[in-house]
Design a protein around this motif. Structure first.
Motif, PDB file in Angstrom:
ATOM      1  N   ASP A 197      33.636  28.043  29.862  1.00 64.13           N
ATOM      2  CA  ASP A 197      34.346  27.062  29.027  1.00 64.13           C
ATOM      3  C   ASP A 197      35.226  26.160  29.889  1.00 64.13           C
ATOM      4  N   ALA A 198      35.732  26.688  30.986  1.00 65.21           N
ATOM      5  CA  ALA A 198      36.527  25.884  31.925  1.00 65.21           C
ATOM      6  C   ALA A 198      36.402  26.537  33.297  1.00 65.21           C
ATOM      7  N   CYS A 199      36.660  25.743  34.333  1.00 64.72           N
ATOM      8  CA  CYS A 199      36.558  26.304  35.684  1.00 64.72           C
ATOM      9  C   CYS A 199      37.502  25.564  36.622  1.00 64.72           C
ATOM     10  N   ILE A 200      38.142  26.312  37.501  1.00 62.73           N
ATOM     11  CA  ILE A 200      39.108  25.749  38.451  1.00 62.73           C
ATOM     12  C   ILE A 200      38.531  25.844  39.853  1.00 62.73           C
ATOM     13  N   ASN A 201      38.616  24.739  40.596  1.00 66.28           N
ATOM     14  CA  ASN A 201      38.346  24.795  42.031  1.00 66.28           C
ATOM     15  C   ASN A 201      39.675  25.164  42.688  1.00 66.28           C
ATOM     16  N   TYR A 202      39.794  26.424  43.105  1.00 61.60           N
ATOM     17  CA  TYR A 202      41.111  26.909  43.558  1.00 61.60           C
ATOM     18  C   TYR A 202      41.582  26.217  44.828  1.00 61.60           C
ATOM     19  N   ARG A 203      40.645  25.608  45.550  1.00 57.99           N
ATOM     20  CA  ARG A 203      41.060  24.893  46.779  1.00 57.99           C
ATOM     21  C   ARG A 203      41.722  23.558  46.460  1.00 57.99           C
ATOM     22  N   GLU A 204      41.532  23.088  45.237  1.00 57.46           N
ATOM     23  CA  GLU A 204      42.014  21.753  44.879  1.00 57.46           C
ATOM     24  C   GLU A 204      43.303  21.773  44.061  1.00 57.46           C
ATOM     25  N   VAL A 205      43.759  22.971  43.632  1.00 54.00           N
ATOM     26  CA  VAL A 205      44.974  22.985  42.809  1.00 54.00           C
ATOM     27  C   VAL A 205      46.187  23.332  43.665  1.00 54.00           C
ATOM     28  N   ASP A 206      47.314  22.695  43.366  1.00 52.82           N
ATOM     29  CA  ASP A 206      48.530  22.954  44.146  1.00 52.82           C
ATOM     30  C   ASP A 206      49.145  24.284  43.745  1.00 52.82           C
ATOM     31  N   ASP A 207      49.105  24.561  42.434  1.00 54.06           N
ATOM     32  CA  ASP A 207      49.749  25.772  41.924  1.00 54.06           C
ATOM     33  C   ASP A 207      48.783  26.456  40.948  1.00 54.06           C
ATOM     34  N   LEU A 208      48.141  27.510  41.438  1.00 51.50           N
ATOM     35  CA  LEU A 208      47.098  28.172  40.639  1.00 51.50           C
ATOM     36  C   LEU A 208      47.673  28.767  39.356  1.00 51.50           C
ATOM     37  N   THR A 209      48.876  29.353  39.441  1.00 50.03           N
ATOM     38  CA  THR A 209      49.500  29.956  38.255  1.00 50.03           C
ATOM     39  C   THR A 209      49.692  28.893  37.168  1.00 50.03           C
ATOM     40  N   GLU A 210      50.218  27.742  37.568  1.00 50.49           N
ATOM     41  CA  GLU A 210      50.465  26.674  36.586  1.00 50.49           C
ATOM     42  C   GLU A 210      49.147  26.174  35.999  1.00 50.49           C
ATOM     43  N   ALA A 211      48.134  26.033  36.848  1.00 51.75           N
ATOM     44  CA  ALA A 211      46.828  25.551  36.373  1.00 51.75           C
ATOM     45  C   ALA A 211      46.245  26.535  35.358  1.00 51.75           C
TER      46      ALA A 211
END
Ligand SMILES: NC(=O)c1ccc[n+]([C@@H]2O[C@H](COP(=O)([O-])OP(=O)(O)OC[C@H]3O[C@@H](n4cnc5c(N)ncnc54)[C@H](OP(=O)(O)O)[C@@H]3O)[C@@H](O)[C@H]2O)c1
Length: 341
Positions: A197-211
């Motif tokens: 349903d959603a996916c994060i590129n962890y290399r591109e986010v500044d703050d994973l917790t907030e994302a």
């Protein structure tokens, strides 16, 4: 396969310093093995390339014996029985066993993981979605994670072999699925092919917790954790009350090294979390049942799986290097010989 009397092999040349690299291995050969009473001679068709190999090669003792310098590299493989001195196995049977990186292996039936039946699904899937990785995904999501309809499930290494199956199994349970992966290409794959349903590129986010908080305002009910380390630290604050963490792997942590980090006990206490590790090899008895279920999902178009097949036994070390650099797309497998002779 050239001369059937020669067993081409890849052996461990020296103990890896950090991540295993090509020069840690060399090509060797020996005569084709003979078998004793009770054993089987397997002709290797495919070998599996797994993150666990990093731990098998490390000096520090893991959950299995360390591969010795000079020994054939340990691996799971799919092989065909070409000679049998055991009444339960016939010539022509297809088995997944601990074959090692070699063309021929004399196998004790205790080292057989499962039998493989030919079906309309590719034989190589017996080392991936219809083998240990599918079993891992299912046990992690259903047995350990206890994912239920309406819950939010987070999966790390989401484009990988375990992760992609886990996401689709969680979706089949009726859960909302969130993936994390390490490139834009793999993020698109998670969304477009594996139906997250959603996916994060962890290399591109500044703050994973907030994302994660933004994507999961009601918290994460189940986290299938294949990476550990700083990623786990970032996920913990986003777990919902009574959340479950299925510890599947620790690929982001150096093998055998201490892993300092926030202590999770306060989060576990306050949110009544459960954190449980598991090894798929403890669930092998359930593989036939789970493999049948996953086969039906594949046939019904509800389970997509990708394989990256590298040609030739000699290329196995490179395939391992690629996997540990996150450059694989799907289950990493090496073709050693033809499917039929
Ligand atoms: N518990 C069990 O019985 C069991 C059985 C099989 C596998 N596993 C575990 O399941 C996990 C996935 O295995 P798999 O066979 O499906 O492999 P995979 O996900 O197909 O490939 C490994 C992936 O891990 C990610 N990765 C590599 N190095 C990393 C690092 N330093 N930090 C963070 N991520 C890294 C990369 O994906 P990204 O680019 O997306 O980060 C890479 O593509 C592994 O942790 C493995 O040990 C456990």
């Amino acid at each position: 396969m050239s001369d059937p009397d020669i067993n081409h092999q890849v052996v461990l040349a020296r103990r890896p310093q950090g991540e295993p690299v090509l020069s840690d291995f060399w090509a060797a050969h020996s005569p084709r093995p003979t078998i004793r009473d009770g054993e089987l001679l397997l002709r290797t068709i495919y070998v599996s390339i797994d993150p666990a190999m990093r731990g098998w090669l490390a000096e520090t003792q893991g959950y299995v014996e360390t591969v010795a310098v000079g020994a054939v590299m340990r691996s799971f493989g799919l092989g065909e029985v070409v000679a049998s001195r055991h009444p339960d196995y016939q010539v022509g049977d297809l088995l997944v066993a601990v074959t090692g990186w070699q063309e021929w292996s004399a196998v004790d039936p205790a080292g057989v993981l499962h039998r493989v039946a030919r079906s309309d699904v590719a034989l190589s899937a017996s080392l991936g979605v219809l083998g240990i990785t599918g079993l891992t995904a299912y046990v992690g999501i259903v047995d350990i994670g206890r994912a239920r309809a309406g819950e939010t499930v987070l999966v790390s290494s989401a484009a990988g072999s375990v992760g992609s199956a886990a996401g689709q199994i969680a979706r089949a349970q009726g859960a909302r699925t969130i993936g994390m992966t390490g490139s834009e290409e793999k993020r698109r794959l998670c969304l477009d092919t594996f139906g997250f349903d959603a996916c994060i590129n962890y290399r591109e986010v500044d703050d994973l917790t907030e994302a994660l908080k933004e994507l999961c305002p009601d918290g994460i009910d189940v986290y299938l954790d294949s990476v550990g380390g700083a990623t786990l630290d970032a996920v913990l604050p986003v777990l919902a009350q009574n959340g479950r963490i299925a510890i599947c792997g620790t690929i982001s942590e150096p093998s055998g090294a201490a892993s300092p980090g926030p202590r999770p006990n306060r989060q576990i206490l306050v949110k009544r979390l459960t954190m449980q590790g598991f090894l798929a090899t403890d669930y092998l008895a359930r593989l036939p049942e789970i493999s049948d279920l996953l086969t039906t999902m594949i046939q019904d178009g509800k389970l997509m799986h990708l394989e990256e097949i590298t040609e030739g036994l000699h290329a196995a070390p490179q395939a391992l290097e690629q996997l540990l650099a996150g450059k694989n797309q799907g289950k990493s497998i090496v073709r050693v010989g033809p499917e039929t002779t």
